[in-house]
Write an enzyme that holds these catalytic residues in place. Sequence first.
Site, PDB file in Angstrom:
ATOM      1  N   SER A   1       3.692  -6.427   6.998  1.00  0.00           N
ATOM      2  CA  SER A   1       5.063  -5.931   6.861  1.00  0.00           C
ATOM      3  C   SER A   1       5.225  -4.681   7.703  1.00  0.00           C
ATOM      4  O   SER A   1       4.256  -3.943   7.927  1.00  0.00           O
ATOM      5  CB  SER A   1       5.361  -5.596   5.390  1.00  0.00           C
TER       6      SER A   1
ATOM      7  N   TYR B   1       3.385  -1.852  -2.647  1.00  0.00           N
ATOM      8  CA  TYR B   1       3.617  -2.958  -1.716  1.00  0.00           C
ATOM      9  C   TYR B   1       3.199  -2.567  -0.303  1.00  0.00           C
ATOM     10  O   TYR B   1       2.461  -3.297   0.367  1.00  0.00           O
ATOM     11  CB  TYR B   1       5.097  -3.354  -1.741  1.00  0.00           C
TER      12      TYR B   1
END
Length: 249
Positions: A141, A155
Amino acid sequence: MTRKTILITGASSGLGEGMAKEFAAMGRNLALCARRTDRLDALKQELTEKYPDIKVSVQALDVNDHDQVFAVFKAFKEEFGYLDRIIVNAGMGKGASLGTGYFHANKQTAVTNFVSALAQCEAALEIFREQNDGHLVTMSSISALRGMPRAMTVYAATKAGLLSMTEGMRADLMKTPIKVSSILPGFIRSEINEKVKNTPFMVDTETGCKALVKAIEKEPVQAYVPGWPWALIGFLMKRLPLKVVMKLG
Protein backbone atom coordinates in the site's frame (compact mmCIF):
# COMPACT_ATOMS: atom_id res chain seq x y z
CA MET A 1 6.27 -14.34 -20.97
CA THR A 2 2.56 -15.04 -20.56
CA ARG A 3 1.59 -16.22 -17.10
CA LYS A 4 -1.26 -18.54 -18.00
CA THR A 5 -2.46 -19.73 -14.59
CA ILE A 6 -2.91 -17.21 -11.78
CA LEU A 7 -3.82 -17.79 -8.14
CA ILE A 8 -5.44 -14.86 -6.29
CA THR A 9 -6.29 -14.82 -2.57
CA GLY A 10 -9.09 -12.65 -1.24
CA ALA A 11 -10.78 -13.02 -4.63
CA SER A 12 -14.42 -12.86 -3.53
CA SER A 13 -14.64 -9.06 -3.53
CA GLY A 14 -12.82 -5.78 -4.03
CA LEU A 15 -9.46 -5.73 -5.74
CA GLY A 16 -9.14 -9.52 -5.82
CA GLU A 17 -12.45 -9.92 -7.65
CA GLY A 18 -11.64 -7.01 -9.95
CA MET A 19 -8.24 -8.41 -10.90
CA ALA A 20 -9.78 -11.83 -11.53
CA LYS A 21 -12.18 -10.27 -14.03
CA GLU A 22 -9.36 -8.45 -15.80
CA PHE A 23 -7.17 -11.55 -16.06
CA ALA A 24 -10.15 -13.63 -17.25
CA ALA A 25 -10.71 -11.13 -20.07
CA MET A 26 -7.07 -11.74 -21.06
CA GLY A 27 -7.69 -15.49 -21.35
CA ARG A 28 -5.90 -16.57 -18.17
CA ASN A 29 -6.83 -19.56 -16.05
CA LEU A 30 -7.70 -18.66 -12.47
CA ALA A 31 -7.32 -20.30 -9.07
CA LEU A 32 -9.46 -18.17 -6.76
CA CYS A 33 -9.79 -18.47 -3.00
CA ALA A 34 -11.49 -16.57 -0.20
CA ARG A 35 -13.71 -17.18 2.82
CA ARG A 36 -17.01 -16.36 1.11
CA THR A 37 -17.55 -19.35 -1.16
CA ASP A 38 -20.99 -18.19 -2.31
CA ARG A 39 -19.41 -15.14 -3.89
CA LEU A 40 -16.57 -17.21 -5.34
CA ASP A 41 -19.07 -19.60 -6.92
CA ALA A 42 -21.00 -16.69 -8.42
CA LEU A 43 -17.78 -15.19 -9.77
CA LYS A 44 -16.73 -18.53 -11.27
CA GLN A 45 -20.09 -18.89 -13.02
CA GLU A 46 -19.91 -15.33 -14.36
CA LEU A 47 -16.39 -15.73 -15.73
CA THR A 48 -16.82 -19.18 -17.26
CA GLU A 49 -20.02 -18.13 -19.01
CA LYS A 50 -18.38 -15.01 -20.38
CA TYR A 51 -15.04 -16.64 -21.21
CA PRO A 52 -15.71 -20.34 -21.94
CA ASP A 53 -12.12 -21.04 -23.03
CA ILE A 54 -10.62 -20.42 -19.59
CA LYS A 55 -10.57 -22.65 -16.52
CA VAL A 56 -11.66 -21.20 -13.19
CA SER A 57 -11.29 -23.15 -9.96
CA VAL A 58 -12.39 -21.92 -6.54
CA GLN A 59 -11.65 -23.03 -2.99
CA ALA A 60 -12.61 -21.80 0.46
CA LEU A 61 -9.68 -20.22 2.29
CA ASP A 62 -9.36 -18.29 5.51
CA VAL A 63 -5.78 -17.04 5.27
CA ASN A 64 -5.58 -16.94 9.07
CA ASP A 65 -5.77 -20.74 9.02
CA HIS A 66 -2.16 -21.14 8.02
CA ASP A 67 -2.24 -24.90 7.55
CA GLN A 68 -5.16 -24.40 5.18
CA VAL A 69 -3.13 -21.88 3.16
CA PHE A 70 -0.51 -24.51 2.37
CA ALA A 71 -3.17 -27.16 1.66
CA VAL A 72 -5.19 -24.96 -0.70
CA PHE A 73 -2.15 -23.70 -2.63
CA LYS A 74 -0.90 -27.28 -3.00
CA ALA A 75 -4.35 -28.46 -4.15
CA PHE A 76 -4.47 -25.77 -6.83
CA LYS A 77 -0.98 -26.75 -7.97
CA GLU A 78 -2.02 -30.40 -8.27
CA GLU A 79 -5.22 -29.48 -10.11
CA PHE A 80 -3.65 -27.16 -12.68
CA GLY A 81 -0.28 -28.87 -12.83
CA TYR A 82 1.50 -25.53 -12.78
CA LEU A 83 1.00 -22.12 -11.15
CA ASP A 84 2.55 -19.23 -13.05
CA ARG A 85 1.68 -16.36 -10.73
CA ILE A 86 0.40 -16.05 -7.17
CA ILE A 87 -1.03 -12.76 -5.95
CA VAL A 88 -1.04 -12.31 -2.16
CA ASN A 89 -4.03 -10.02 -1.97
CA ALA A 90 -6.15 -11.01 1.04
CA GLY A 91 -6.12 -8.40 3.79
CA MET A 92 -8.15 -6.23 6.10
CA GLY A 93 -8.19 -2.70 7.53
CA LYS A 94 -9.71 -2.85 11.01
CA GLY A 95 -8.16 -0.79 13.78
CA ALA A 96 -7.97 2.40 15.82
CA SER A 97 -5.42 4.58 17.59
CA LEU A 98 -3.25 2.49 19.88
CA GLY A 99 -4.17 2.74 23.55
CA THR A 100 -7.86 3.39 22.90
CA GLY A 101 -9.18 -0.07 23.70
CA TYR A 102 -9.10 -1.65 20.26
CA PHE A 103 -6.20 -4.06 20.63
CA HIS A 104 -8.37 -6.93 19.38
CA ALA A 105 -9.00 -5.15 16.06
CA ASN A 106 -5.41 -3.98 15.69
CA LYS A 107 -4.15 -7.50 16.42
CA GLN A 108 -6.53 -8.99 13.87
CA THR A 109 -5.22 -6.63 11.19
CA ALA A 110 -1.61 -7.34 12.17
CA VAL A 111 -2.06 -11.10 11.96
CA THR A 112 -4.09 -11.08 8.73
CA ASN A 113 -1.97 -8.56 6.83
CA PHE A 114 1.47 -9.73 7.88
CA VAL A 115 1.62 -13.17 9.52
CA SER A 116 -0.95 -14.60 7.11
CA ALA A 117 0.78 -12.90 4.19
CA LEU A 118 3.95 -14.64 5.35
CA ALA A 119 2.11 -17.98 5.24
CA GLN A 120 0.91 -17.25 1.70
CA CYS A 121 4.43 -16.27 0.56
CA GLU A 122 5.90 -19.41 2.14
CA ALA A 123 3.33 -21.63 0.43
CA ALA A 124 3.77 -19.83 -2.90
CA LEU A 125 7.55 -20.03 -2.88
CA GLU A 126 7.56 -23.72 -1.96
CA ILE A 127 5.69 -24.26 -5.23
CA PHE A 128 7.83 -21.85 -7.24
CA ARG A 129 11.10 -23.30 -5.90
CA GLU A 130 9.94 -26.76 -6.93
CA GLN A 131 8.99 -25.44 -10.39
CA ASN A 132 12.08 -23.20 -10.56
CA ASP A 133 9.76 -20.57 -11.99
CA GLY A 134 6.88 -18.31 -11.06
CA HIS A 135 5.88 -14.74 -10.27
CA LEU A 136 5.02 -13.80 -6.68
CA VAL A 137 3.08 -10.56 -6.24
CA THR A 138 2.39 -8.95 -2.86
CA MET A 139 -0.19 -6.20 -2.45
CA SER A 140 1.29 -3.59 -0.15
CA SER A 141 0.00 0.00 0.00
CA ILE A 142 1.08 3.59 -0.48
CA SER A 143 0.58 3.84 3.30
CA ALA A 144 3.58 1.53 3.76
CA LEU A 145 5.93 4.43 3.07
CA ARG A 146 5.32 6.29 6.35
CA GLY A 147 3.70 5.89 9.73
CA MET A 148 0.00 6.71 9.65
CA PRO A 149 -2.37 7.98 12.36
CA ARG A 150 -5.53 6.58 13.98
CA ALA A 151 -7.15 3.60 12.25
CA MET A 152 -4.32 3.45 9.71
CA THR A 153 -1.47 2.99 12.21
CA VAL A 154 -1.34 -0.80 12.34
CA TYR A 155 -2.52 -1.24 8.75
CA ALA A 156 0.34 0.92 7.46
CA ALA A 157 2.83 -0.90 9.68
CA THR A 158 1.74 -4.30 8.30
CA LYS A 159 2.04 -3.05 4.74
CA ALA A 160 5.52 -1.66 5.49
CA GLY A 161 6.49 -5.04 6.90
CA LEU A 162 5.13 -6.79 3.82
CA LEU A 163 7.02 -4.38 1.55
CA SER A 164 10.27 -5.10 3.39
CA MET A 165 9.67 -8.85 3.41
CA THR A 166 8.98 -8.79 -0.32
CA GLU A 167 12.26 -7.02 -0.98
CA GLY A 168 14.01 -9.64 1.14
CA MET A 169 12.45 -12.45 -0.88
CA ARG A 170 13.47 -10.71 -4.08
CA ALA A 171 17.05 -10.46 -2.82
CA ASP A 172 17.03 -14.12 -1.87
CA LEU A 173 15.72 -15.17 -5.30
CA MET A 174 17.65 -12.69 -7.42
CA LYS A 175 19.76 -15.37 -9.11
CA THR A 176 16.80 -17.62 -9.89
CA PRO A 177 14.06 -17.51 -12.58
CA ILE A 178 11.50 -16.66 -9.86
CA LYS A 179 10.23 -13.07 -10.04
CA VAL A 180 8.94 -11.07 -7.04
CA SER A 181 6.95 -7.83 -7.26
CA SER A 182 5.63 -5.34 -4.69
CA ILE A 183 2.50 -3.43 -5.72
CA LEU A 184 1.63 -0.27 -3.79
CA PRO A 185 -1.94 0.77 -4.59
CA GLY A 186 -3.02 4.31 -3.92
CA PHE A 187 -6.67 5.06 -3.23
CA ILE A 188 -8.76 2.50 -5.12
CA ARG A 189 -12.39 2.08 -4.09
CA SER A 190 -13.10 -1.34 -2.57
CA GLU A 191 -14.98 -2.88 0.33
CA ILE A 192 -12.08 -2.14 2.69
CA ASN A 193 -12.54 1.63 2.19
CA GLU A 194 -16.14 1.93 0.99
CA LYS A 195 -17.10 4.09 4.00
CA VAL A 196 -14.24 6.55 3.47
CA LYS A 197 -15.57 9.74 1.89
CA ASN A 198 -14.03 12.77 0.16
CA THR A 199 -10.69 11.07 -0.43
CA PRO A 200 -8.46 12.84 -2.99
CA PHE A 201 -7.30 10.90 -6.06
CA MET A 202 -9.67 7.98 -5.35
CA VAL A 203 -10.46 5.91 -8.46
CA ASP A 204 -13.27 3.41 -8.91
CA THR A 205 -12.65 -0.33 -8.56
CA GLU A 206 -12.68 -1.14 -12.29
CA THR A 207 -10.25 1.66 -13.17
CA GLY A 208 -7.97 0.69 -10.30
CA CYS A 209 -7.99 -3.03 -11.14
CA LYS A 210 -7.19 -2.37 -14.81
CA ALA A 211 -4.18 -0.35 -13.63
CA LEU A 212 -3.18 -3.08 -11.15
CA VAL A 213 -3.24 -5.82 -13.78
CA LYS A 214 -1.36 -3.66 -16.27
CA ALA A 215 1.36 -3.06 -13.67
CA ILE A 216 1.52 -6.71 -12.57
CA GLU A 217 1.89 -7.89 -16.17
CA LYS A 218 5.13 -5.89 -16.42
CA GLU A 219 6.51 -7.86 -13.44
CA PRO A 220 8.14 -4.81 -11.86
CA VAL A 221 10.34 -4.77 -8.79
CA GLN A 222 7.92 -2.24 -7.31
CA ALA A 223 5.03 -0.23 -8.73
CA TYR A 224 2.74 2.55 -7.52
CA VAL A 225 -0.78 2.09 -8.88
CA PRO A 226 -2.24 4.10 -10.53
CA GLY A 227 1.11 5.54 -11.56
CA TRP A 228 -0.27 9.09 -11.54
CA PRO A 229 -0.28 10.72 -9.08
CA TRP A 230 0.99 8.01 -6.71
CA ALA A 231 4.56 7.75 -7.99
CA LEU A 232 5.00 11.46 -7.27
CA ILE A 233 3.15 11.27 -3.96
CA GLY A 234 5.25 8.27 -2.95
CA PHE A 235 8.43 10.21 -3.74
CA LEU A 236 7.23 13.09 -1.57
CA MET A 237 5.95 10.90 1.26
CA LYS A 238 9.38 9.40 1.85
CA ARG A 239 11.03 12.82 2.10
CA LEU A 240 8.65 15.37 3.62
CA PRO A 241 8.24 15.98 7.38
CA LEU A 242 5.63 13.77 9.01
CA LYS A 243 3.25 16.65 9.76
CA VAL A 244 3.24 17.55 6.06
CA VAL A 245 2.76 13.93 4.97
CA MET A 246 -0.34 13.69 7.15
CA LYS A 247 -1.97 16.42 5.06
CA LEU A 248 -1.48 14.55 1.79
CA GLY A 249 -4.25 12.11 2.61
